[in-house]
Design a protein around this motif. Structure first.
Motif, PDB file in Angstrom:
ATOM      1  N   VAL A  85       1.010  -1.158   0.073  1.00  0.00           N
ATOM      2  CA  VAL A  85       0.070   0.036   0.204  1.00  0.00           C
ATOM      3  C   VAL A  85       0.661   1.188   0.083  1.00  0.00           C
ATOM      4  N   GLY A  86       0.714   1.931  -1.028  1.00  0.00           N
ATOM      5  CA  GLY A  86       1.538   3.111  -1.273  1.00  0.00           C
ATOM      6  C   GLY A  86       0.889   4.243  -0.041  1.00  0.00           C
ATOM      7  N   THR A  87       1.926   4.731   0.546  1.00  0.00           N
ATOM      8  CA  THR A  87       1.446   6.013   1.293  1.00  0.00           C
ATOM      9  C   THR A  87       2.427   7.040   1.323  1.00  0.00           C
ATOM     10  N   ASP A  88       3.299   7.308   0.184  1.00  0.00           N
ATOM     11  CA  ASP A  88       4.237   8.560  -0.087  1.00  0.00           C
ATOM     12  C   ASP A  88       3.459   9.807  -0.402  1.00  0.00           C
ATOM     13  N   THR A  89       2.419   9.470  -1.318  1.00  0.00           N
ATOM     14  CA  THR A  89       1.594  10.629  -1.865  1.00  0.00           C
ATOM     15  C   THR A  89       1.111  11.412  -0.734  1.00  0.00           C
ATOM     16  N   GLU A  90       0.617  10.820   0.261  1.00  0.00           N
ATOM     17  CA  GLU A  90      -0.314  11.680   1.441  1.00  0.00           C
ATOM     18  C   GLU A  90       1.035  12.312   2.368  1.00  0.00           C
ATOM     19  N   LEU A  91       1.928  11.565   2.459  1.00  0.00           N
ATOM     20  CA  LEU A  91       3.159  12.397   3.202  1.00  0.00           C
ATOM     21  C   LEU A  91       3.845  13.298   2.579  1.00  0.00           C
ATOM     22  N   ALA A  92       3.889  13.235   1.164  1.00  0.00           N
ATOM     23  CA  ALA A  92       4.455  14.247   0.439  1.00  0.00           C
ATOM     24  C   ALA A  92       3.289  15.564   0.600  1.00  0.00           C
ATOM     25  N   LEU A  93       2.088  15.390   0.470  1.00  0.00           N
ATOM     26  CA  LEU A  93       1.090  16.281   0.508  1.00  0.00           C
ATOM     27  C   LEU A  93       1.469  17.032   2.002  1.00  0.00           C
ATOM     28  N   LYS A  94       1.490  16.339   2.969  1.00  0.00           N
ATOM     29  CA  LYS A  94       1.756  16.939   4.192  1.00  0.00           C
ATOM     30  C   LYS A  94       2.910  17.644   4.341  1.00  0.00           C
ATOM     31  N   TRP A  95       4.151  17.237   3.665  1.00  0.00           N
ATOM     32  CA  TRP A  95       5.414  17.797   3.739  1.00  0.00           C
ATOM     33  C   TRP A  95       5.220  19.208   3.276  1.00  0.00           C
ATOM     34  N   TRP A  96       4.475  19.390   1.968  1.00  0.00           N
ATOM     35  CA  TRP A  96       4.365  20.677   1.344  1.00  0.00           C
ATOM     36  C   TRP A  96       3.496  21.639   2.041  1.00  0.00           C
ATOM     37  N   GLU A  97       2.443  21.117   2.631  1.00  0.00           N
ATOM     38  CA  GLU A  97       1.652  22.066   3.668  1.00  0.00           C
ATOM     39  C   GLU A  97       2.589  22.555   4.933  1.00  0.00           C
ATOM     40  N   ASP A  98       3.517  21.709   5.110  1.00  0.00           N
ATOM     41  CA  ASP A  98       4.092  22.094   6.344  1.00  0.00           C
ATOM     42  C   ASP A  98       5.576  22.943   5.813  1.00  0.00           C
ATOM     43  N   GLY A  99       5.622  23.456   4.553  1.00  0.00           N
ATOM     44  CA  GLY A  99       6.607  24.382   4.072  1.00  0.00           C
ATOM     45  C   GLY A  99       7.722  23.666   3.577  1.00  0.00           C
ATOM     46  N   GLY A 100       7.651  22.264   3.239  1.00  0.00           N
ATOM     47  CA  GLY A 100       8.933  21.932   2.562  1.00  0.00           C
ATOM     48  C   GLY A 100       8.788  21.627   1.071  1.00  0.00           C
ATOM     49  N   ILE A 101       9.819  21.395   0.262  1.00  0.00           N
ATOM     50  CA  ILE A 101       9.889  20.906  -1.225  1.00  0.00           C
ATOM     51  C   ILE A 101       9.715  19.520  -1.349  1.00  0.00           C
ATOM     52  N   VAL A 102       9.151  18.957  -2.510  1.00  0.00           N
ATOM     53  CA  VAL A 102       8.993  17.628  -2.622  1.00  0.00           C
ATOM     54  C   VAL A 102       9.777  17.057  -3.720  1.00  0.00           C
ATOM     55  N   THR A 103      10.383  15.942  -3.528  1.00  0.00           N
ATOM     56  CA  THR A 103      11.093  15.209  -4.878  1.00  0.00           C
ATOM     57  C   THR A 103      10.602  13.785  -4.816  1.00  0.00           C
ATOM     58  N   PHE A 104      10.387  13.303  -6.000  1.00  0.00           N
ATOM     59  CA  PHE A 104       9.892  12.025  -5.953  1.00  0.00           C
ATOM     60  C   PHE A 104      10.789  11.021  -6.998  1.00  0.00           C
ATOM     61  N   CYS A 105      11.191  10.010  -6.527  1.00  0.00           N
ATOM     62  CA  CYS A 105      11.811   8.948  -7.071  1.00  0.00           C
ATOM     63  C   CYS A 105      10.689   7.723  -7.311  1.00  0.00           C
ATOM     64  N   TRP A 106      11.068   6.880  -8.361  1.00  0.00           N
ATOM     65  CA  TRP A 106      10.180   5.628  -8.498  1.00  0.00           C
ATOM     66  C   TRP A 106      10.922   4.345  -8.759  1.00  0.00           C
ATOM     67  N   HIS A 107      11.071   3.590  -7.450  1.00  0.00           N
ATOM     68  CA  HIS A 107      11.665   2.298  -7.593  1.00  0.00           C
ATOM     69  C   HIS A 107      10.642   1.179  -8.364  1.00  0.00           C
ATOM     70  N   TRP A 108      10.583   1.505  -9.622  1.00  0.00           N
ATOM     71  CA  TRP A 108       9.667   0.655 -10.446  1.00  0.00           C
ATOM     72  C   TRP A 108       9.709  -0.694 -10.449  1.00  0.00           C
ATOM     73  N   ASN A 109       8.828  -1.354  -9.789  1.00  0.00           N
ATOM     74  CA  ASN A 109       8.926  -3.036  -9.912  1.00  0.00           C
ATOM     75  C   ASN A 109       8.420  -3.403 -11.291  1.00  0.00           C
ATOM     76  N   ALA A 110       9.403  -4.188 -12.013  1.00  0.00           N
ATOM     77  CA  ALA A 110       9.010  -4.496 -13.355  1.00  0.00           C
ATOM     78  C   ALA A 110       7.427  -4.755 -13.544  1.00  0.00           C
ATOM     79  N   PRO A 111       6.750  -4.357 -14.697  1.00  0.00           N
ATOM     80  CA  PRO A 111       5.320  -4.682 -14.751  1.00  0.00           C
ATOM     81  C   PRO A 111       5.019  -6.235 -14.526  1.00  0.00           C
ATOM     82  N   LYS A 112       5.925  -7.098 -15.083  1.00  0.00           N
ATOM     83  CA  LYS A 112       5.545  -8.604 -15.201  1.00  0.00           C
ATOM     84  C   LYS A 112       6.968  -9.363 -15.027  1.00  0.00           C
ATOM     85  N   ASP A 113       6.841 -10.637 -15.202  1.00  0.00           N
ATOM     86  CA  ASP A 113       8.160 -11.489 -15.097  1.00  0.00           C
ATOM     87  C   ASP A 113       9.107 -11.191 -13.997  1.00  0.00           C
TER      88      ASP A 113
END
Length: 345
Positions: A85-113
């Protein structure tokens, strides 16, 4: 003359590659350009299973980092299938609301195989080349294939999360397909050509189909041959893991990143282990726009009572204090109101 040329490389125009960029992205880019070469923004990646990093830093220094690092890892569809269950989107929204800058990466699990062989190549490590047989080259060569369709599916899933940030007025320093030239991730396993194709596909789909005009595109391929072109890159990031308690400026890598293109692009230390010493950075001219220390033992550990405290394995307390209180660095409390920062002319 050399100093003049060097200074010009630090004078970046606040122009984004997306002509339809939202004002929130334009304001953040303007601030980054105004600050670049003068000060470095502090940054910290949060953990995946637990997220004590920010509080540990604040408890030790009285400061929060200016930039919070987040990850769409657990939002990858092939991980969600296993119950994440991904939670970082909500955490990032809160971080921005608290006055911080947001950066995202994506450890992209391969779509299959996914190989799913424990312990080293389980499903949860499906972003690693060794843990999947997914072939990016095959997928990118055949837009009619199931593999290509699954790439689009995954991009669309993450785009929906980025749209939540867009709708909340949050600009995102977006750093996908990171460390590609190392080949340890599947998106880099087949060489530069298919990875560059995937980068361009992601940019076009997120920008034109999903209208994610809040993104600032941070390319982190780490080799000149993997550079997708100036029209597809806003900022260049380098990930550097120096040995324990090595606080060097990493000036060679800074200069390497400058040489990826003749265009003037901001250069950031998009991941790091030990913190770089601000005095060394100033002396060497390695003026990273920001740093983002990785999570876990790079910054914190559990004490005997199970509480998260500063880990001195990579960065000692004295250096942590120095970085977070140095005149060259920016912490969250020093950031301007980025919702009203002047737009570039």
């Amino acid at each position: 003359m050399a100093n003049i040329a060097w200074n010009r490389r630090l004078q970046v125009e606040p122009k984004l590659i997306n002509k339809h960029a939202d004002d929130c992205a334009k304001r953040l880019m303007a601030y980054l350009c105004d600050t670049y070469g003068k000060r470095m923004l502090t940054g910290q990646q949060i953990g995946v299973l637990s997220t004590p990093e920010m509080d540990v830093i604040h408890n030790e220094t009285g400061k929060y980092p200016a930039i919070g690092g987040f990850d769409f890892m657990n939002d990858s569809p092939s991980r969600v299938e296993w119950g994440t269950v991904g939670t970082d989107t909500e955490l990032a929204l809160k971080w921005w609301e608290d006055g911080g800058i947001v950066t995202f990466c994506w450890h992209w699990n391969a779509p299959k195989d996914l190989i799913d062989q424990q312990p080293d190549n389980g499903w949860h490590r499906g972003f690693y080349t060794t843990a999947t047989t997914f072939d990016i080259s095959h997928a990118m060569d055949d837009p009619t294939s199931e593999d290509y369709a699954l790439l689009l599916r995954d991009i669309d899933v993450i785009s929906a999360l980025l749209a939540k940030l867009r709708d909340a007025g949050v600009p995102v320093l977006w750093r996908p397909l990171h460390e590609a030239s190392g080949a340890w991730f599947w998106w880099g396993a087949k060489g530069a050509e298919p990875c560059i194709k995937l980068w361009k596909l992601m940019y076009e789909r997120m920008t034109n189909k999903h209208e994610l005009h809040n993104l600032i595109w941070v390319w982190n391929g780490q080799h000149k041959d993997w550079y997708p072109g100036d029209e597809f890159v806003d900022i260049i990031g380098e990930d550097i893991y120096s040995p324990e308690k090595n606080y060097s400026s990493n000036v060679k890598r800074f200069r390497q990143a400058l040489d990826y293109t003749s265009a003037t692009k901001i250069i950031a230390l998009s991941e790091n282990g030990p913190l770089p010493d601000p005095d060394s950075m100033l002396a060497d001219g390695a003026l990273w726009a920001w740093n983002c220390t990785w999570y876990g033992t790079f910054v914190q550990k559990q004490d005997n009572d199970g509480f998260a405290v500063v880990s001195e394995q990579y960065t000692e307390r004295d250096m942590l204090q120095k970085v977070y209180h140095h005149a060259f660095t920016v912490t969250r409390d020093e950031l301007p109101d980025l919702e009203s920062y002047p737009l570039p002319e």
